[in-house]
Design a protein around this motif. Structure first.
Motif, PDB file in Angstrom:
ATOM      1  N   THR A 144       0.833  -1.202   0.000  1.00 35.14           N
ATOM      2  CA  THR A 144       0.000   0.000   0.000  1.00 35.14           C
ATOM      3  C   THR A 144       0.869   1.254   0.000  1.00 35.14           C
ATOM      4  N   SER A 145       1.945   1.222   0.756  1.00 33.86           N
ATOM      5  CA  SER A 145       2.889   2.345   0.748  1.00 33.86           C
ATOM      6  C   SER A 145       3.436   2.581  -0.653  1.00 33.86           C
ATOM      7  N   ALA A 146       3.800   1.493  -1.344  1.00 32.79           N
ATOM      8  CA  ALA A 146       4.312   1.611  -2.716  1.00 32.79           C
ATOM      9  C   ALA A 146       3.235   2.172  -3.642  1.00 32.79           C
ATOM     10  N   ASP A 147       2.004   1.720  -3.473  1.00 36.57           N
ATOM     11  CA  ASP A 147       0.909   2.207  -4.314  1.00 36.57           C
ATOM     12  C   ASP A 147       0.708   3.713  -4.128  1.00 36.57           C
ATOM     13  N   ILE A 148       0.785   4.172  -2.890  1.00 40.54           N
ATOM     14  CA  ILE A 148       0.543   5.586  -2.599  1.00 40.54           C
ATOM     15  C   ILE A 148       1.593   6.472  -3.246  1.00 40.54           C
ATOM     16  N   ILE A 149       2.871   6.117  -3.110  1.00 38.19           N
ATOM     17  CA  ILE A 149       3.898   6.991  -3.700  1.00 38.19           C
ATOM     18  C   ILE A 149       3.843   6.923  -5.221  1.00 38.19           C
ATOM     19  N   LYS A 150       3.429   5.785  -5.775  1.00 34.52           N
ATOM     20  CA  LYS A 150       3.259   5.701  -7.224  1.00 34.52           C
ATOM     21  C   LYS A 150       2.148   6.643  -7.689  1.00 34.52           C
ATOM     22  N   ARG A 151       1.031   6.666  -6.931  1.00 32.17           N
ATOM     23  CA  ARG A 151      -0.065   7.564  -7.290  1.00 32.17           C
ATOM     24  C   ARG A 151       0.385   9.024  -7.194  1.00 32.17           C
ATOM     25  N   ALA A 152       1.210   9.319  -6.200  1.00 35.71           N
ATOM     26  CA  ALA A 152       1.743  10.682  -6.076  1.00 35.71           C
ATOM     27  C   ALA A 152       2.612  11.032  -7.275  1.00 35.71           C
ATOM     28  N   MET A 153       3.452  10.109  -7.682  1.00 37.77           N
ATOM     29  CA  MET A 153       4.338  10.350  -8.821  1.00 37.77           C
ATOM     30  C   MET A 153       3.541  10.584 -10.100  1.00 37.77           C
ATOM     31  N   ALA A 154       2.495   9.777 -10.300  1.00 37.44           N
ATOM     32  CA  ALA A 154       1.694   9.885 -11.522  1.00 37.44           C
ATOM     33  C   ALA A 154       0.976  11.235 -11.607  1.00 37.44           C
ATOM     34  N   ARG A 155       0.642  11.831 -10.464  1.00 38.42           N
ATOM     35  CA  ARG A 155      -0.083  13.109 -10.437  1.00 38.42           C
ATOM     36  C   ARG A 155       0.842  14.328 -10.382  1.00 38.42           C
ATOM     37  N   MET A 156       2.086  14.085 -10.003  1.00 38.29           N
ATOM     38  CA  MET A 156       2.961  15.189  -9.619  1.00 38.29           C
ATOM     39  C   MET A 156       3.217  16.189 -10.742  1.00 38.29           C
ATOM     40  N   LEU A 157       3.630  15.719 -11.909  1.00 46.14           N
ATOM     41  CA  LEU A 157       4.026  16.646 -12.969  1.00 46.14           C
ATOM     42  C   LEU A 157       2.847  17.470 -13.463  1.00 46.14           C
ATOM     43  N   HIS A 158       1.655  16.861 -13.522  1.00 46.63           N
ATOM     44  CA  HIS A 158       0.466  17.622 -13.938  1.00 46.63           C
ATOM     45  C   HIS A 158       0.172  18.727 -12.933  1.00 46.63           C
ATOM     46  N   ALA A 159       0.302  18.392 -11.637  1.00 40.69           N
ATOM     47  CA  ALA A 159       0.033  19.384 -10.594  1.00 40.69           C
ATOM     48  C   ALA A 159       1.034  20.534 -10.661  1.00 40.69           C
ATOM     49  N   LEU A 160       2.292  20.215 -10.897  1.00 37.73           N
ATOM     50  CA  LEU A 160       3.318  21.263 -10.982  1.00 37.73           C
ATOM     51  C   LEU A 160       3.102  22.135 -12.218  1.00 37.73           C
ATOM     52  N   GLU A 161       2.780  21.497 -13.334  1.00 31.54           N
ATOM     53  CA  GLU A 161       2.545  22.260 -14.566  1.00 31.54           C
ATOM     54  C   GLU A 161       1.342  23.178 -14.412  1.00 31.54           C
ATOM     55  N   ALA A 162       0.308  22.688 -13.685  1.00 35.06           N
ATOM     56  CA  ALA A 162      -0.889  23.521 -13.477  1.00 35.06           C
ATOM     57  C   ALA A 162      -0.568  24.792 -12.707  1.00 35.06           C
ATOM     58  N   GLU A 163       0.506  24.776 -11.916  1.00 39.38           N
ATOM     59  CA  GLU A 163       0.928  25.951 -11.150  1.00 39.38           C
ATOM     60  C   GLU A 163       2.023  26.732 -11.864  1.00 39.38           C
ATOM     61  N   GLY A 164       2.281  26.361 -13.124  1.00 34.53           N
ATOM     62  CA  GLY A 164       3.302  27.062 -13.891  1.00 34.53           C
ATOM     63  C   GLY A 164       4.723  26.692 -13.520  1.00 34.53           C
ATOM     64  N   LEU A 165       4.878  25.583 -12.824  1.00 33.41           N
ATOM     65  CA  LEU A 165       6.211  25.157 -12.364  1.00 33.41           C
ATOM     66  C   LEU A 165       6.808  24.144 -13.349  1.00 33.41           C
ATOM     67  N   ASN A 166       6.972  24.580 -14.584  1.00 33.35           N
ATOM     68  CA  ASN A 166       7.428  23.678 -15.639  1.00 33.35           C
ATOM     69  C   ASN A 166       8.910  23.324 -15.531  1.00 33.35           C
ATOM     70  N   ASP A 167       9.660  24.065 -14.742  1.00 29.31           N
ATOM     71  CA  ASP A 167      11.098  23.801 -14.621  1.00 29.31           C
ATOM     72  C   ASP A 167      11.430  22.862 -13.460  1.00 29.31           C
ATOM     73  N   VAL A 168      10.410  22.399 -12.750  1.00 30.79           N
ATOM     74  CA  VAL A 168      10.640  21.448 -11.660  1.00 30.79           C
ATOM     75  C   VAL A 168      10.685  20.044 -12.262  1.00 30.79           C
ATOM     76  N   ARG A 169      11.789  19.362 -12.025  1.00 32.99           N
ATOM     77  CA  ARG A 169      11.968  18.026 -12.609  1.00 32.99           C
ATOM     78  C   ARG A 169      12.042  16.968 -11.503  1.00 32.99           C
ATOM     79  N   MET A 170      11.271  15.899 -11.650  1.00 34.06           N
ATOM     80  CA  MET A 170      11.322  14.784 -10.692  1.00 34.06           C
ATOM     81  C   MET A 170      12.387  13.805 -11.181  1.00 34.06           C
ATOM     82  N   LEU A 171      13.381  13.565 -10.336  1.00 37.10           N
ATOM     83  CA  LEU A 171      14.556  12.813 -10.763  1.00 37.10           C
ATOM     84  C   LEU A 171      14.617  11.387 -10.223  1.00 37.10           C
ATOM     85  N   LEU A 172      14.334  11.221  -8.927  1.00 37.29           N
ATOM     86  CA  LEU A 172      14.555   9.933  -8.278  1.00 37.29           C
ATOM     87  C   LEU A 172      13.379   9.559  -7.401  1.00 37.29           C
TER      88      LEU A 172
END
Length: 944
Positions: A862-890
């Protein structure tokens, strides 16, 4: 019938034990154990299929051991004395395995007072003398003595586990001598499994060298008196008698009476009736369906045709197939097309867009997707409806003639709209690799399905062996389609003779590449039908599928490392390692190889006389970490130094040296590869290089993390779930005390210390932290005792007290185990299944290991599932706030690492925290908040 007779001798005894250890325990309708019987039956079935697909035998027999006693026991009573009795649940399966052989209507040979190897030798030589070729189906090293040729009649071996032929060259490569001298090598080196003594201290390399130089065992022993004084000379002189006895024991008896004439082993066919009765009696329904699919013309073994099989069975069967296959035609590589013109390529693209579904695979110059050159692309639109599009074929020399192929840039331009079209579904096997290869050529692939991940979401933990944890294409094709794929080595060769894929002739390249796409299409059609019926759609669609392009992008991003800092650390580590080596040698009073467990054990326990030496099966003292830590606790300084020596050596080779080599020349960054199927609980795993195991709590680990840095003007941001597994345990086990502590923001380990010990200080909090995590991993009293440094009885009191204070945890453990024992699998809050086929094993070690894993799997998963769901949503959420230069690396277990401009930290941090905190919603509402800790800095270490 073939012009030349070819006898196959199957080492059935080896099959039995392979089958037993390969499959989980099963019972037939009468409750009799049949796991090994099922495995033996499927292995024999597959052998029959494979042999008929090849040139096929004209004659075949299965050879079994009659009893545990043989004439060798009369020569040497200790022969095989070390072997344990067969497992309790295997004993009643021996007669059933004989019934299985008879059900196939195959000749079966088993004679008293001789071993199966002796009967195989006798039959092999008899057939060879008659001018027949002989193949021994086994990988047993003792049987390699028989390999060779006589008057044009060959004896070779077939290792079905590795799908490899063994002939003279392979035997020489393994033993360093010709087959006829293998017995001499075996006599010198001995065999601990069969308790053949050999000469103590002489291993395979020395034995091979002695026999190779002297020509025989007798000559090697005769030469010993004239050797220079050495330990080897002493051993040869002292051990001559044992070596000569061992030579007698390893000699295969080749003049045994033959109870069945070789002519009577003719393979005329396999009548379906006795086999059907046997399969029905023991409840092997999936195999029975396969047989029924081929009963129209029994003929030869090819009628046992799993490619057309109905593989339906119950959900608990080992292969996991519960859906029948459609009536597809067999894989036909001759039906594939090589696309060499623009018009042909346009036609395939148009058809793919009409169908809206296409299987895609790329052929490249390397396994490293970030560095690989694209060589060609294959597509499949249905069974046998597949093509290969060569793009960069031809020799590496500029004067080499290039085959006709579509211009590279033109082909990419034509493929790009198809591969990016949101209305077309692209299917791949580990398609993340293909996404990254194509991204380098400006193709941003649209919606995808991945058969590897679909298989994982259906069958994680169910398969015990195979590539990619049982989810690689070769194994999936074998298991689900009954098809053996072409292997890369068969196309490109191995070793020095290997050629790049771009130099493979187009006909052969097409067969290989198009088959990959064809098989992927078939697997997708089959697995997609299973998913809704078996409850895998939810986890695939909500968690794993959306993550594919996200992880692919992270791999392309990579992370910058400071080469100069890594080099400095390597030099520092090397100096410290050198100093430690001198100090260890001084403490030992002699120089020795510290990295050799054998030599280290001899120094610690034989020379220095430390107590507690524990010899394993190899006869050498254990020097693992627990042993060294015990010696360190007893005040032996040399143990401390060896522990530090080992840690520094590992960190130097694994990280400070290897990371410098891993820097990509084009990007100047390190690009790890994430596997979405690498851990049964659903956690991501990292390889090439592994960035998830760098120590975080040690000073040395922090120094290595300090070498991970951002580009100029940027910082690194680390966002970490705080104690997420304990929070999930509080929710899933419904523990009021823990839920209250998390809701109020208390330190959970302090709260546990208060509940357990009545007071909170540094020591009680540390012990409580150990207990908190240990309980969730199903730790035993002995395991907890070792971690806390207390007696097992006291550790049991701690466990009992913990369950008294937190009864919900104990109830959770009991209910979880009951559920897994009944269903065979655990589930996360999001529906991810992890199978535990050995949860009801009669083997205590296997059963307890499965139980420990089953307790933790729902929480960790369940812990793995939660962080995966966070990762899948993260870039869309950042882009929606105009944070296009934030890169998820690891992604490192419960932590995400980002690179971003320093000016964006204030705005990005709350977005990242919100996405991670709300990742479970709306699918799951937790009773406890998810705590997120965020830090930033000029290095990964500083961000913590």
């Amino acid at each position: 019938m073939a012009e030349k007779q070819h006898l196959y001798l199957v080492d059935g005894s080896a099959y039995i034990f392979r089958a037993y250890h390969r499959l989980p325990p099963l019972t037939n309708p009468e409750g009799t154990p049949v796991g090994a019987v099922y495995g033996y039956t499927t292995m024999l079935w597959k052998l029959a299929q494979d042999l008929d697909d090849a040139d096929g035998p004209t004659h075949l027999a299965v050879v079994l051991d009659k009893s545990s006693h043989s004439f060798r026991n009369d020569i040497y009573p200790e022969y095989k004395a070390n072997r344990p009795d067969p497992p309790e649940d295997l004993v009643p399966q021996f007669p059933l395995i004989r019934d299985a052989t008879r059900a196939f209507s195959l000749p079966m040979v088993e004679e008293p007072d001789v071993e199966a190897d002796d009967m195989i030798a006798s039959y092999a030589y008899a057939a060879q003398d008659a001018g027949w070729d002989v193949t021994i189906v086994s990988s047993d090293k003792d049987l390699m003595q028989l390999v060779g040729e006589k008057d044009g009649a060959k004896i070779d071996m077939l290792d079905t586990m590795k799908d490899a032929r063994i002939y003279i060259e392979e035997v020489q490569e393994k033993f360093g001598v010709a087959p006829e001298l293998v017995g001499d090598v075996l006599a010198l080196m001995g065999d601990s499994v069969d308790n053949i003594p050999g000469i103590y201290g002489i291993g395979p390399k020395t034995a091979s060298k002695l026999i190779g130089e002297n020509g025989s065992l007798a000559a090697a022993l005769d030469a010993a008196p004239d050797m220079k004084k050495s330990k080897l000379k002493e051993r040869l002189l002292e051990g001559r008698e044992m070596a000569e006895l061992s030579r007698e024991l390893v000699e295969l008896k080749s003049d045994c009476p033959l109870p069945i004439a070789i002519e009577d082993m003719k393979l005329d066919g396999i009548p379906p009736e006795p086999l059907a009765d046997f399969l029905e009696t023991h409840g092997f329904n999936s195999l029975l369906k396969r047989l029924e699919a081929g009963t129209g013309s029994p003929g030869r073994t090819t009628n046992l045709n799993p490619e057309k099989a109905d593989t339906k069975g119950d959900e608990g069967t080992p292969d996991g197939n519960i859906q029948p296959l459609p009536e597809w035609p067999d894989v036909d590589r001759s039906a594939y097309t090589t696309v060499q013109t623009e018009d042909a390529l346009k036609e395939w693209i148009a058809r793919a867009r009409d169908l809206r579904v296409v299987a895609v695979d790329t052929e490249t110059s390397s396994l490293d997707a970030i560095a690989a050159d694209l060589v060609g692309v294959s597509l499949a639109l249905g069974p046998n409806d597949a093509c290969y599009i060569p793009l960069r074929h031809g020799g590496s020399d500029m004067f080499d003639e290039k085959p006709e192929q579509v211009d590279f840039a033109t082909a990419i331009a034509l493929l790009k709209p198809l591969l990016e079209d949101d209305s077309v579904l692209r299917i791949g096997q580990n398609i993340k690799y293909d996404i990254n290869v194509l991204a380098r050529h400006g193709i941003a692939m649209g919606p995808v399905d991945d058969t590897m991940i679909m298989s994982f979401d259906l069958d994680a933990g169910r398969s015990q062996e195979g590539i990619g944890g049982g989810h690689g294409m070769d194994e999936l094709a074998e298991r689900h389609l009954g098809h053996t794929t072409m292997k890369f080595k068969d196309v490109c060769g191995t070793g020095k003779k290997a050629i790049p894929f771009g130099e493979v002739p187009l006909g052969k390249a097409t067969e290989y590449a198009a088959e990959d796409a064809d098989v992927t299409w078939r697997l997708h059609a089959h697995l997609a039908r299973r998913m809704p019926d078996e409850g895998a759609t939810r986890i695939y669609q909500r968690v794993d599928r959306p993550l594919i392009p996200v992880v692919a992008k992270m791999e392309r991003e990579g992370i910058k490392v400071d080469r100069a800092e890594l080099s400095r650390l390597s030099e520092t580590f090397a100096e410290t390692i050198g100093r430690l080596e001198k100090e260890i040698h001084k403490d030992a009073g002699e120089e020795f190889t510290i990295g050799s467990p054998k030599q280290l054990g001899e120094v610690l326990f034989d020379k220095l006389g430390y107590k507690g030496g524990k010899k394993g099966k190899s006869g050498q003292n254990s020097t693992d970490q627990s042993v060294l830590e015990r010696l360190s606790g007893e005040g032996h300084a040399i143990a401390d130094k060896v522990l530090e020596y080992r840690q520094l050596s590992k960190l130097k080779s694994t990280y400070t040296d290897a990371l410098q080599e891993a820097i990509n020349e084009r990007t100047g960054r390190v690009h790890t590869s994430y596997s979405l199927v690498g851990a049964q609980t659903g956690r991501l795993s990292s390889t090439d290089p592994n960035l998830q195991n760098i120590p975080i709590r040690t000073e040395i680990g922090r120094q290595i993390r300090k070498a991970f840095v951002p580009e100029s003007g940027n910082v690194l941001l680390a966002a970490d779930y705080s104690q997420i597994e304990l929070r999930l345990a509080a929710h899933m086990a419904d523990v009021p005390e823990l839920k209250e502590a998390f809701e109020q923001g208390e330190d959970i380990h302090s709260r546990t210390a208060k509940e357990m010990y009545g007071e909170v200080d540094r020591d009680t909090r540390a012990a409580a932290k150990t207990i908190n995590f240990a309980i969730l991993y199903g730790i035993s009293r002995w395991g907890l005792a070792g971690r806390l440094g207390i007696e097992p009885d006291e550790a049991q009191e701690k466990i009992d007290t913990y369950f008294q204070r937190f009864p919900g945890i104990q109830s959770y453990i009991h209910s979880t185990l009951e559920s897994v024992r009944a269903k065979g699998y655990s589930e996360t809050l999001f529906g991810r299944k992890t199978w535990f086929p050995r949860i009801n094993s009669k083997n205590q070690a296997e059963r307890q290991g499965s139980e420990r894993a089953a307790i933790n799997a729902p929480i960790q998963g369940t812990s793995a599932d939660i962080i995966k769901r966070a990762m899948a949503r993260m870039l869309h959420a950042l882009e929606a706030e105009g944070l296009n230069d934030v890169r998820m690396l690891l992604q490192v277990h419960d932590e995400l690492v980002f690179e971003l401009p320093e000016d964006d930290v204030e705005k990005a941090s709350p977005v990242i925290e919100r996405v991670m905190a709300e990742a479970a919603q709306p699918a799951v509402t937790l009773d406890v908040p998810l705590g997120i800790e965020i830090g930033t800095g000029p290095s990964w270490d500083d961000a913590h």
